[in-house]
Scaffold this motif. Structure first.
Motif, mmCIF file in Angstrom:
data_model
loop_
_atom_site.group_PDB
_atom_site.id
_atom_site.type_symbol
_atom_site.label_atom_id
_atom_site.label_comp_id
_atom_site.label_asym_id
_atom_site.label_seq_id
_atom_site.Cartn_x
_atom_site.Cartn_y
_atom_site.Cartn_z
ATOM 1 N N GLY A 1 0.824 -1.199 0.000
ATOM 2 C CA GLY A 1 0.000 0.000 0.000
ATOM 3 C C GLY A 1 0.859 1.250 0.000
ATOM 4 O O GLY A 1 2.088 1.185 0.104
ATOM 5 N N ILE A 2 0.230 2.399 -0.125
ATOM 6 C CA ILE A 2 0.911 3.684 -0.155
ATOM 7 C C ILE A 2 0.546 4.478 1.094
ATOM 8 O O ILE A 2 -0.639 4.593 1.443
ATOM 9 C CB ILE A 2 0.547 4.474 -1.428
ATOM 10 N N ASP A 3 1.568 5.006 1.762
ATOM 11 C CA ASP A 3 1.368 5.831 2.945
ATOM 12 C C ASP A 3 2.200 7.098 2.832
ATOM 13 O O ASP A 3 2.834 7.334 1.796
ATOM 14 C CB ASP A 3 1.685 5.018 4.205
ATOM 15 N N SER A 4 2.197 7.916 3.876
ATOM 16 C CA SER A 4 2.787 9.246 3.772
ATOM 17 C C SER A 4 3.650 9.578 4.986
ATOM 18 O O SER A 4 3.369 9.140 6.103
ATOM 19 C CB SER A 4 1.671 10.291 3.638
ATOM 20 N N ILE A 5 4.696 10.376 4.742
ATOM 21 C CA ILE A 5 5.489 10.911 5.841
ATOM 22 C C ILE A 5 5.110 12.355 6.150
ATOM 23 O O ILE A 5 5.677 12.960 7.062
ATOM 24 C CB ILE A 5 7.002 10.833 5.541
ATOM 25 N N THR A 6 4.153 12.902 5.420
ATOM 26 C CA THR A 6 3.723 14.277 5.652
ATOM 27 C C THR A 6 2.265 14.365 6.084
ATOM 28 O O THR A 6 1.923 15.160 6.957
ATOM 29 C CB THR A 6 3.937 15.122 4.382
ATOM 30 N N ASP A 7 1.396 13.574 5.491
ATOM 31 C CA ASP A 7 -0.012 13.537 5.884
ATOM 32 C C ASP A 7 -0.182 12.391 6.869
ATOM 33 O O ASP A 7 -0.236 11.227 6.484
ATOM 34 C CB ASP A 7 -0.899 13.333 4.663
ATOM 35 N N LEU A 8 -0.277 12.735 8.142
ATOM 36 C CA LEU A 8 -0.326 11.721 9.195
ATOM 37 C C LEU A 8 -1.729 11.520 9.740
ATOM 38 O O LEU A 8 -1.911 10.994 10.843
ATOM 39 C CB LEU A 8 0.641 12.106 10.326
ATOM 40 N N SER A 9 -2.728 11.928 8.977
ATOM 41 C CA SER A 9 -4.114 11.754 9.423
ATOM 42 C C SER A 9 -4.541 10.296 9.397
ATOM 43 O O SER A 9 -5.482 9.904 10.085
ATOM 44 C CB SER A 9 -5.061 12.585 8.544
ATOM 45 N N ASP A 10 -3.846 9.485 8.595
ATOM 46 C CA ASP A 10 -4.135 8.058 8.520
ATOM 47 C C ASP A 10 -3.389 7.323 9.623
ATOM 48 O O ASP A 10 -2.239 7.623 9.920
ATOM 49 C CB ASP A 10 -3.707 7.528 7.144
ATOM 50 N N ARG A 11 -4.031 6.339 10.232
ATOM 51 C CA ARG A 11 -3.436 5.607 11.357
ATOM 52 C C ARG A 11 -2.130 4.935 10.969
ATOM 53 O O ARG A 11 -1.155 4.970 11.721
ATOM 54 C CB ARG A 11 -4.424 4.554 11.874
ATOM 55 N N ILE A 12 -2.093 4.317 9.803
ATOM 56 C CA ILE A 12 -0.892 3.581 9.401
ATOM 57 C C ILE A 12 0.265 4.548 9.161
ATOM 58 O O ILE A 12 1.392 4.320 9.618
ATOM 59 C CB ILE A 12 -1.181 2.726 8.156
ATOM 60 N N SER A 13 0.005 5.640 8.463
ATOM 61 C CA SER A 13 1.057 6.632 8.235
ATOM 62 C C SER A 13 1.579 7.179 9.554
ATOM 63 O O SER A 13 2.802 7.338 9.735
ATOM 64 C CB SER A 13 0.531 7.775 7.365
ATOM 65 N N ALA A 14 0.679 7.464 10.478
ATOM 66 C CA ALA A 14 1.093 8.003 11.772
ATOM 67 C C ALA A 14 1.919 6.994 12.560
ATOM 68 O O ALA A 14 2.924 7.340 13.184
ATOM 69 C CB ALA A 14 -0.142 8.432 12.572
ATOM 70 N N THR A 15 1.511 5.733 12.503
ATOM 71 C CA THR A 15 2.231 4.690 13.237
ATOM 72 C C THR A 15 3.650 4.531 12.704
ATOM 73 O O THR A 15 4.616 4.479 13.477
ATOM 74 C CB THR A 15 1.478 3.354 13.135
ATOM 75 N N TYR A 16 3.784 4.455 11.404
ATOM 76 C CA TYR A 16 5.117 4.281 10.838
ATOM 77 C C TYR A 16 5.970 5.529 10.988
ATOM 78 O O TYR A 16 7.199 5.441 11.146
ATOM 79 C CB TYR A 16 5.025 3.854 9.366
ATOM 80 N N HIS A 17 5.360 6.706 10.956
ATOM 81 C CA HIS A 17 6.129 7.940 11.091
ATOM 82 C C HIS A 17 6.839 7.989 12.436
ATOM 83 O O HIS A 17 7.947 8.539 12.546
ATOM 84 C CB HIS A 17 5.222 9.158 10.922
ATOM 85 N N GLN A 18 6.234 7.424 13.461
ATOM 86 C CA GLN A 18 6.867 7.392 14.779
ATOM 87 C C GLN A 18 8.130 6.534 14.785
ATOM 88 O O GLN A 18 8.966 6.668 15.686
ATOM 89 C CB GLN A 18 5.878 6.852 15.815
ATOM 90 N N GLN A 19 8.267 5.667 13.782
ATOM 91 C CA GLN A 19 9.414 4.766 13.723
ATOM 92 C C GLN A 19 10.404 5.136 12.617
ATOM 93 O O GLN A 19 11.393 4.432 12.402
ATOM 94 C CB GLN A 19 8.914 3.338 13.488
ATOM 95 N N LEU A 20 10.141 6.238 11.893
ATOM 96 C CA LEU A 20 11.005 6.643 10.788
ATOM 97 C C LEU A 20 12.392 7.009 11.313
ATOM 98 O O LEU A 20 12.532 7.863 12.190
ATOM 99 C CB LEU A 20 10.384 7.833 10.058
#
Length: 237
Positions: A198-217
Motif C-alpha cells: 500500500g501507499i502511505d505518507s510521511i507528511t499527511d499523518l491523518s491516517d493511522r498507518i502513516s502516523a504509526t510508521y512515522h513514529q518509527q522513521l
C-alpha cells in the motif's frame, strides 16, 4: 534434476523454478525465496536422512536451507553468476521502472509474506529487492542490510526511488520506497500495516498507518550501486 551423489560444494546451481528457503533444517518457516534463474551454492553436503541442505544464494550472499525434495528443481549453472556493474546515473534512470514495478505489484491481489521475494506476496525488503532486481540492480536481502548498503540522505533531500527505513531498535525492521510528494509504497504486515502492499505518507499523518510508521522513521538512503557478492554468507535475521 540434481542427484545427491553428484552434488559438489564448488559448483553453482541454478533454480529452474521459484524455491522456498527455510530457516533451519528442522524449521520449515520461510526465510527467503529464490526466483527461477537465481544461482546458489552449497554450504555443506547432505548426510543420510537430512531433510534440507545449507545453501547460499549467489546474488546477495543470503543463506538458507533448501529442502532435499527441491533438488529436482536445480541444475548445474552453465556459467558462474556475474554481478552487474551500475553507475549512480544509470540507476537513477531506472527509478521510474522500479516504481512502476511496485505499483503493478500493489495492483495484484497480495498479502504480506515474511520471507516473500517472488510475488505476489512480499515482505518489505523483499519487495524492494525484487523491484530493483527487475531492472537488473541487486540489493542485499534484509532491511538492515539495505540501510547499510545505500548512501544516507537527509529527509528534506528525498528523491523518488530513495529507500525509507523504520524501526525502534538499533537497526531497521522495515523499509519502503519513496514515491515523491511525501508518499511511499511498502509491503506491511497485519500488526500495524495493511497486510500487503500500500501507499502511505510521511507528511499527511491523518491516517493511522502513516502516523504509526512515522513514529518509527529513522532515516533514508539512495541506491548508488549494485550489490557485488562477497562469496561468503551474510549474517541474517
Amino acid at each position: 534434476m540434481v542427484l545427491l551423489a553428484t552434488l559438489q560444494l564448488e559448483t553453482e546451481y541454478q533454480c529452474q523454478t521459484a524455491l522456498d528457503l527455510c530457516k533451519s533444517p528442522t524449521d520449515t518457516g520461510l526465510v527467503t525465496q529464490a526466483a527461477a534463474g537465481r544461482h546458489l551454492r552449497l554450504m555443506s553436503l547432505p548426510q543420510a536422512h537430512d531433510p534440507a541442505i545449507a545453501v547460499c544464494l549467489c546474488e546477495d550472499d543470503y543463506p538458507g536451507w533448501l529442502p532435499v525434495t527441491a533438488l529436482e528443481s536445480l541444475q548445474v549453472a552453465a556459467q558462474p553468476y556475474q554481478a552487474p556493474e551500475w553507475t549512480a546515473a544509470a540507476i537513477a534512470a531506472q527509478i521510474p521502472a522500479i516504481i512502476h514495478f511496485t505499483q503493478a505489484a500493489m495492483a495484484q491481489p497480495n498479502t504480506y509474506l515474511w520471507g516473500g521475494t517472488v510475488g505476489p506476496n512480499f515482505d518489505c525488503s523483499g519487495l524492494m529487492q525484487t523491484a530493483f532486481a527487475a531492472s537488473g540492480i541487486r540489493l542485499p536481502r534484509d532491511s538492515y542490510q539495505q540501510e547499510e548498503f545505500v548512501e544516507a540522505v537527509e529527509l528534506n533531500d528525498l528523491q523518488p526511488g530513495d529507500l525509507l527505513f523504520f524501526g525502534r531498535g538499533d537497526r531497521p525492521n522495515h523499509v519502503a520506497l519513496y514515491l515523491g510528494d511525501g508518499r511511499y509504497i511498502h509491503s506491511s504486515g497485519r500488526d500495524q500495516g495493511r497486510n500487503g502492499i500500500g501507499i502511505d505518507s510521511i507528511t499527511d499523518l491523518s491516517d493511522r498507518i502513516s502516523a504509526t510508521y512515522h513514529q518509527q522513521l529513522r532515516g533514508a538512503g539512495r541506491v548508488m550501486r549494485s550489490y557485488q557478492p562477497q562469496g561468503q554468507p551474510m549474517a541474517c535475521r
